[in-house]
Design a protein around this motif. Structure first.
Motif, PDB file in Angstrom:
ATOM      1  N   MET A 224      32.671  -7.847  43.231  1.00 56.21           N
ATOM      2  CA  MET A 224      32.724  -6.714  42.319  1.00 56.21           C
ATOM      3  C   MET A 224      31.336  -6.408  41.767  1.00 56.21           C
ATOM      4  O   MET A 224      30.906  -5.253  41.743  1.00 56.21           O
ATOM      5  N   LEU A 225      30.616  -7.445  41.361  1.00 55.93           N
ATOM      6  CA  LEU A 225      29.288  -7.223  40.781  1.00 55.93           C
ATOM      7  C   LEU A 225      28.322  -6.661  41.818  1.00 55.93           C
ATOM      8  O   LEU A 225      27.470  -5.835  41.506  1.00 55.93           O
ATOM      9  N   ALA A 226      28.475  -7.099  43.084  1.00 53.98           N
ATOM     10  CA  ALA A 226      27.555  -6.645  44.137  1.00 53.98           C
ATOM     11  C   ALA A 226      27.670  -5.138  44.348  1.00 53.98           C
ATOM     12  O   ALA A 226      26.722  -4.485  44.767  1.00 53.98           O
ATOM     13  N   ALA A 227      28.828  -4.566  44.049  1.00 60.22           N
ATOM     14  CA  ALA A 227      29.007  -3.125  44.226  1.00 60.22           C
ATOM     15  C   ALA A 227      28.391  -2.348  43.062  1.00 60.22           C
ATOM     16  O   ALA A 227      28.369  -1.118  43.090  1.00 60.22           O
ATOM     17  N   GLU A 228      27.912  -3.066  42.045  1.00 59.21           N
ATOM     18  CA  GLU A 228      27.299  -2.458  40.869  1.00 59.21           C
ATOM     19  C   GLU A 228      28.084  -1.287  40.301  1.00 59.21           C
ATOM     20  O   GLU A 228      27.560  -0.173  40.179  1.00 59.21           O
ATOM     21  N   PRO A 229      29.328  -1.501  39.930  1.00 60.71           N
ATOM     22  CA  PRO A 229      30.097  -0.423  39.315  1.00 60.71           C
ATOM     23  C   PRO A 229      29.556  -0.125  37.922  1.00 60.71           C
ATOM     24  O   PRO A 229      28.906  -0.981  37.320  1.00 60.71           O
ATOM     25  N   ARG A 230      29.823   1.079  37.438  1.00 55.84           N
ATOM     26  CA  ARG A 230      29.366   1.413  36.087  1.00 55.84           C
ATOM     27  C   ARG A 230      30.368   0.930  35.050  1.00 55.84           C
ATOM     28  O   ARG A 230      30.017   0.585  33.947  1.00 55.84           O
ATOM     29  N   VAL A 231      31.648   0.970  35.436  1.00 58.90           N
ATOM     30  CA  VAL A 231      32.684   0.446  34.548  1.00 58.90           C
ATOM     31  C   VAL A 231      33.300  -0.764  35.245  1.00 58.90           C
ATOM     32  O   VAL A 231      33.724  -0.683  36.390  1.00 58.90           O
ATOM     33  N   LEU A 232      33.310  -1.891  34.551  1.00 64.65           N
ATOM     34  CA  LEU A 232      33.830  -3.115  35.159  1.00 64.65           C
ATOM     35  C   LEU A 232      35.170  -3.452  34.512  1.00 64.65           C
ATOM     36  O   LEU A 232      35.255  -3.610  33.299  1.00 64.65           O
TER      37      LEU A 232
END
Ligand SMILES: Nc1ncnc2c1ncn2[C@@H]1O[C@H](COP(=O)(O)OP(=O)(O)OP(=O)(O)O)[C@@H](O)[C@H]1O
Ligand SMILES: [Mg+2]
Length: 509
Positions: free
Chosen positions: A420-428
Motif C-alpha cells: 500500500m505504501l509503495a503505491a504512495e496513495p494520498r489517502v491511506l
C-alpha cells in the motif's frame, strides 16, 4: 518437561532448507497457562502446528502425558483433547454449532438400527461451558467470529481438553468479546486444561498467563514473568536493545507533535454517503492534509461497510467522495487506488494475499504503473521499489523471491502494508493493519504513517485495539447504527471515552 500435559522434545523443522525450529523442547502442565511470544517469524506458529498435529517435525518427538505420539492430522490431536483456537477457525459454515462440535464422531446405531441422532452429552456440556447452549441449532455461518472461536473451544473441550492453544485470538475481537474470552480461558485453566497463549499484545499477558516462553529465530531463548515491562520482553524477543520507544505514551506524544503540512485544508471529503442496505446513512466528514482520524464503533455500527465504500469494495447508494475537492468514483479497489486512496486490511486471509505471488510482486502490485513508467518494466526497478518498502515495514523474508504464503503471518501482513505504501496513495485507509504484527513492526508502522502525514497525506484508521487508536490518531469519529454520533478530539481521546461513546447511545436521540 516431566508432568507436562503435552510436550515437544528436541523438535526441529525446516522449510525448503530454512530452519524454522531448531531443537526445541517445550511443555505445558495441566492447569498451567503459558504465554508464547516472539517476533514475526520466530517460529511460534510452527511450534504450535507441530503440537496440534498440523505439521510433522523433521526430528524430535511430541509427547502426550509423557508418551510419544505421532499425529498424522489435526484430527488425531483433537481426539487426544488438543485443540487450537485461531482468529478464524476451520468450521463448516453450513452445519450447526452442535454439528461442528460433533464433526468426526461416529454415530451409534440404536438397537433398532436407526442412527442415534441425540446430541452427545459431552458436546452439550462443552457448549454450555462456553455459553453457547442456546445456539446449538444455529448454523455456524450465522454466528460472530467470537462465537466461532467459542465453538472451536467447545470442540476440543468435548474431547477432554488436555491442551488448548490460542493463536492471537483477540486480534479479531472487540474489547467486550476479548473480556469474555479471557474469562473462558481462566475457567478452562481452573478446570485443569493446559494452555498456550500466543500474542503480540503484550499487555494481555498478565491477564492470561502465569509464565512466558520467549522464542527467537526458531529457538527458545528465555523464560519470563508476564509482569516484566514490555520493553524488557521486547528486548528478549529481539535479542538486543529494544528498538521500540522507551515509553509508548511518549512516542505517541512525539508523533502527535509531528510537524504539520503547511496546508491542512480538506483532502478527503465524504458527503451524505449512504449504504444501499442501510448499514450507514448520510455520513459526512472530512480529513485534512496531515490528519489521522479513526472510525470507531460496535460491530453493527457500519464502520466496516463505510470503510469498504471508501476503499472501493462496496458501492454506496447515495452521496459522494471527494479528493482535493474533486469528486472521485471509487467503484472498485483498483478505482480507489487510481483516485489516490490506498487500503490495507488486517484480514489478510480474505483480502489481500494472492497465494502464488512472490513477496516482491506482492509489494509492488499496486504500484506497477510507477515501476513501469518510461517503459522500464525492468526487474531492477521492481526490486528496488519493493526492497525499500519491505525494509521500511520490517518484513523478514529469506528472500524477496519466495512465495508470500511461506512468510509467517505477521510478515505477510507487513508485506501488504508495504504494497500500500509503495503505491504512495494520498489517502491511506487502514483497517486493523497491525493484526498479528510484532511490537517493533507496529511502532515502525506508526512512524511511517506519521511521516506520510507530515508530507500532507491523510489517514483513516480503524482498529480492534482501542489503545492503538488513542496512540495513533488525532481524532475519532464514533458511529452508532450507521451514523456518526460523536467526534472525540485529541485531548479527550482515551480508551474510556471511546468505550463509553460506543455504548452510551440511546435509540432515539
Ligand atoms: N509453509 C511454509 N513454507 C516455507 N516457510 C515457512 C512456512 N511456514 C513457515 N515458514 C517459515 O518459518 C519461519 C517461522 O514461521 P512461523 O510462522 O512459525 O513464525 P511466527 O513466530 O508464527 O511468526 P508470526 O508472529 O508472524 O505469526 C519463518 O521464517 C517462515 O517464513
Ligand atoms: Mg504465527
Amino acid at each position: 518437561m516431566t508432568g507436562s500435559a503435552v510436550a515437544a522434545r528436541g523438535v526441529s523443522k525446516a522449510f525448503n532448507g530454512v530452519l524454522a525450529l531448531r531443537d526445541v523442547s517445550f511443555g505445558v502442565a495441566p492447569g498451567e497457562a503459558r504465554g508464547l511470544i516472539g517476533e514475526n517469524g520466530a517460529g511460534k506458529s510452527t511450534l504450535i502446528k507441530i503440537l496440534s498435529g498440523a505439521l510433522r517435525p523433521d526430528s524430535g518427538t511430541v509427547e502426550v502425558a509423557g508418551e510419544p505420539v505421532h499425529f498424522t492430522s489435526p484430527h488425531g490431536a483433537l481426539e487426544q483433547g488438543i485443540g487450537t483456537v485461531h482468529q478464524r477457525n476451520f468450521l463448516v459454515p453450513s452445519l450447526t454449532v452442535l454439528e461442528n462440535v460433533e464433526l468426526g464422531y461416529e454415530r451409534q446405531r440404536t438397537p433398532l438400527g436407526w442412527l442415534d441422532r441425540r446430541p452427545r452429552e459431552g458436546s452439550v456440556e462443552a457448549l454450555a461451558f462456553v455459553g453457547l447452549e442456546h445456539r446449538l441449532q444455529t448454523p455456524v455461518g450465522a454466528i460472530s467470529l467470537a462465537d466461532r472461536q467459542l465453538v472451536a473451544i467447545a470442540r476440543a473441550l468435548s474431547r477432554g481438553s488436555r491442551l488448548m492453544i490460542f493463536d492471537e485470538p483477540t486480534a479479531v475481537l472487540s474489547p467486550v468479546e476479548s473480556a469474555y474470552m479471557f474469562d473462558v480461558i481462566e475457567r478452562l485453566r481452573a478446570a485443569g486444561t493446559a494452555l498456550i497463549y500466543v500474542t503480540h499484545r503484550l499487555e494481555e499477558l498478565p491477564r492470561v498467563a502465569a509464565a512466558i516462553t520467549v522464542m527467537r529465530d526458531g529457538e527458545i531463548v528465555a523464560d519470563a514473568d508476564p509482569s516484566l515491562p514490555a520493553r524488557d520482553l521486547v528486548e528478549l524477543m529481539a535479542g538486543h536493545d529494544a528498538v521500540v520507544h522507551e515509553d509508548a505514551q511518549r512516542a505517541a506524544a512525539q508523533r502527535r507533535a509531528r510537524s504539520r503540512p503547511a496546508d491542512t485544508s480538506p483532502l478527503l471529503t465524504v458527503n451524505g454517503l449512504s449504504d444501499r442496505d442501510g448499514a450507514f446513512r448520510d455520513v459526512d466528514f472530512a480529513l485534512g492534509r496531515g490528519d489521522i482520524v479513526s472510525l470507531v464503533g460496535l460491530p453493527d455500527s457500519g464502520v466496516t461497510q463505510l470503510v469498504a465504500a471508501i476503499s472501493g469494495a462496496r458501492r454506496p447508494h447515495a452521496g459522494e467522495i471527494r479528493i482535493d475537492g474533486r469528486r472521485v468514483s471509487v467503484r472498485s479497489p483498483r478505482g480507489a487506488i487510481r483516485s489516490g486512496i490506498g487500503y490495507v486490511s488486517g484480514d489478510r486471509g480474505q483480502k489481500g494475499v494472492i497465494p502464488n505471488f512472490s513477496v516482491r510482486r506482492t509489494a509492488t502490485l499496486s504500484s506497477l504503473d510507477r515501476v513501469s513508467r518510461f517503459s522500464v518494466i525492468g526487474p531492477a526497478a521492481d526490486a528496488r521499489l519493493a526492497s525499500r518498502f519491505l525494509e521500511q515495514c520490517q518484513v523478514r523474508a529469506a528472500s524477496s523471491g519466495m512465495s508470500i504464503t511461506a512468510l509467517s503471518g505477521g510478515n505477510q501482513q507487513k508485506a501488504l502494508v508495504a504494497r500500500m505504501l509503495a503505491a504512495e496513495p494520498r489517502v491511506l485507509v487502514f483497517e486493523d493493519p497491525t493484526a498479528g504484527v510484532d511490537v517493533a513492526g507496529r511502532e515502525a508502522l506508526y512512524d511511517l504513517v506519521a511521516a506520510c502525514c507530515e508530507r500532507g497525506h491523510a489517514v483513516l484508521w480503524t482498529s480492534s485495539d482501542l489503545r492503538e487508536v488513542t496512540t495513533v490518531c488525532d481524532r475519532a469519529l464514533v458511529l452508532w447504527r450507521g451514523t456518526v454520533v460523536r467526534e472525540i478530539d485529541r485531548d479527550d481521546l482515551t480508551v474510556r471515552a471511546l468505550m463509553s461513546a460506543q455504548f452510551n447511545q440511546t435509540d432515539t436521540p
